[in-house]
Design an enzyme around this catalytic site. Structure first.
Site, PDB file in Angstrom:
ATOM      1  N   ASP A   1       0.871  -1.190   0.000  1.00 17.30           N
ATOM      2  CA  ASP A   1       0.000   0.000   0.000  1.00 17.30           C
ATOM      3  C   ASP A   1       0.908   1.240   0.000  1.00 17.30           C
ATOM      4  OD1 ASP A   1      -0.847   0.344   3.564  1.00 17.30           O
ATOM      5  OD2 ASP A   1       0.881  -0.627   2.631  1.00 17.30           O
TER       6      ASP A   1
ATOM      7  N   HIS B   1       9.242  -1.102   9.110  1.00 14.61           N
ATOM      8  CA  HIS B   1       8.321  -2.242   9.027  1.00 14.61           C
ATOM      9  C   HIS B   1       8.486  -3.058   7.739  1.00 14.61           C
ATOM     10  CE1 HIS B   1       6.185  -0.210  12.320  1.00 14.61           C
ATOM     11  NE2 HIS B   1       5.980   0.836  11.555  1.00 14.61           N
TER      12      HIS B   1
END
Ligand code: RIB
Ligand code: CA
Length: 324
Positions: free
Chosen positions: A13, A249
């Protein structure tokens, strides 16, 4: 002699740390004899809409000279409910720290991300590695399109969840899982081997201003663009870490998927996702009760939860990004 090629599909995303993840994967693929073959990238709504995520991905691929990699637009809305506009306060209005990349001349392919994933799983049956660093809507959609998917995919690596640490979007839920808890529940319930890279291991591994400055100082187009994107990300994380820095992340999940990192604690346990409408919604409930006796084998366990690394990730990431 060229080494055997290993096909990877990335679902993202594209937000700022997704951009770092894409650059890490591209740098790995560019290493002679790495064997890393990026066969497709799918976008999903999360940090930004799936359409904007695909556009950011196409522009970054063009900047890296890799417009040959097909990009498919995936799900705009989660399995239940609606996309609620993303996280501009974290990733900027355009998802990449409001850095304006030159528009790619390439367009997304006509098939959806889920359709691309199913097609690639059959084309590379038994070999395809899937890395998901956004909400799991496309992965769940692909499972519903073809329930035989788990038998075709070699391994699924997911950035998401929180095992023994708090969430980042609620007290217990991490954003990728929480943004589509119902899809995540389907994905963890399917019969494939999953490597979960949760906040437990991603939050302690950070970039600092020295890393960001090195990227910009390199003068290399991709590395420099990432350094400028990180400015916005660092500003958000002042409220988390108390100083300018950022978690890593998504690139950390890619590095784990590529086998680049020595894992310190990564037990294989049962993981379920809370899909109730209470305060626990979106929690990854990891059965870590074996922690007191070396995590004995658990019946029905098929998720490796990466809790810690042997070494700090930042130096490995910086070295890779400086050659992206
Ligand atoms: O919680 C962190 C995750 O949510 C990362 O993948 C970040 O890009 C967002 O998607
Ligand atoms: Ca992401």
């Amino acid at each position: 002699m060229t080494s055997a090629r290993t096909p990877y599909y990335l679902d993202c995303d594209t937000g700022i740390d997704d951009a770092l993840a894409i650059a890490y994967l591209l740098a790995a693929a560019a290493q002679p004899d790495s064997g890393v073959d990026i066969v497709g990238i799918g976008s999903v709504s999360g940090n930004v809409s799936a359409a904007m995520g695909a556009s950011n991905t196409l522009d970054l691929l063009a900047l890296a000279g890799r417009s040959d990699i097909p990009v498919a637009v995936g799900a705009h809305h989660p399995k239940v409910g609606e996309f609620r506009g993303g996280a501009p306060h974290v990733h900027g209005e355009n998802g990449i720290g409001n850095v304006e990349l030159e528009r790619s001349a390439a367009s997304a392919v006509s098939e959806s991300a889920a359709e691309m994933l199913v097609r690639l799983a059959h084309k590379h049956a038994g070999e395809l590695r899937v890395i998901a660093v956004g909400p799991l809507t496309n992965i769940a959609d692909a499972l519903h399109l073809d329930p035989t998917l788990p038998g075709l995919v070699k391994e699924l690596t997911i950035m998401g969840g929180a095992a023994l640490v708090p969430g980042n979007i609620t007290a217990v839920a991490e954003a990728n899982i929480a943004n589509d808890a119902d899809a995540a529940s389907d994905v963890f319930a399917a019969d494939w081997f999953i490597t979960l890279v949760p906040l437990d291991v991603t939050m302690p591994n950070v970039f600092l201003e020295e890393h960001r400055a090195a990227l910009i100082r390199s003068g290399r187009p991709v590395a420099s663009a990432l350094g400028h994107m990180l400015d916005h990300y660092f500003e958000f994380y002042v409220g988390v870490y108390g100083h300018r820095a950022s978690a890593l992340h998504d690139p950390l999940a890619v590095a784990v998927a590529l086998g680049d990192l020595a894992l310190k604690s990564a037990p294989v346990v049962r993981v379920v996702v809370d899909t109730t409408d209470g305060p626990g919604r979106g929690q990854t409930v990891c059965d870590l009760r074996g922690m007191y006796n070396g995590y004995p084998e658990q019946s029905g366990a098929h998720t490796r939860v990466v809790l810690s690394l042997e070494d700090d990730f930042a130096p490995t990431l910086l070295a890779r990004l400086l050659v992206a």
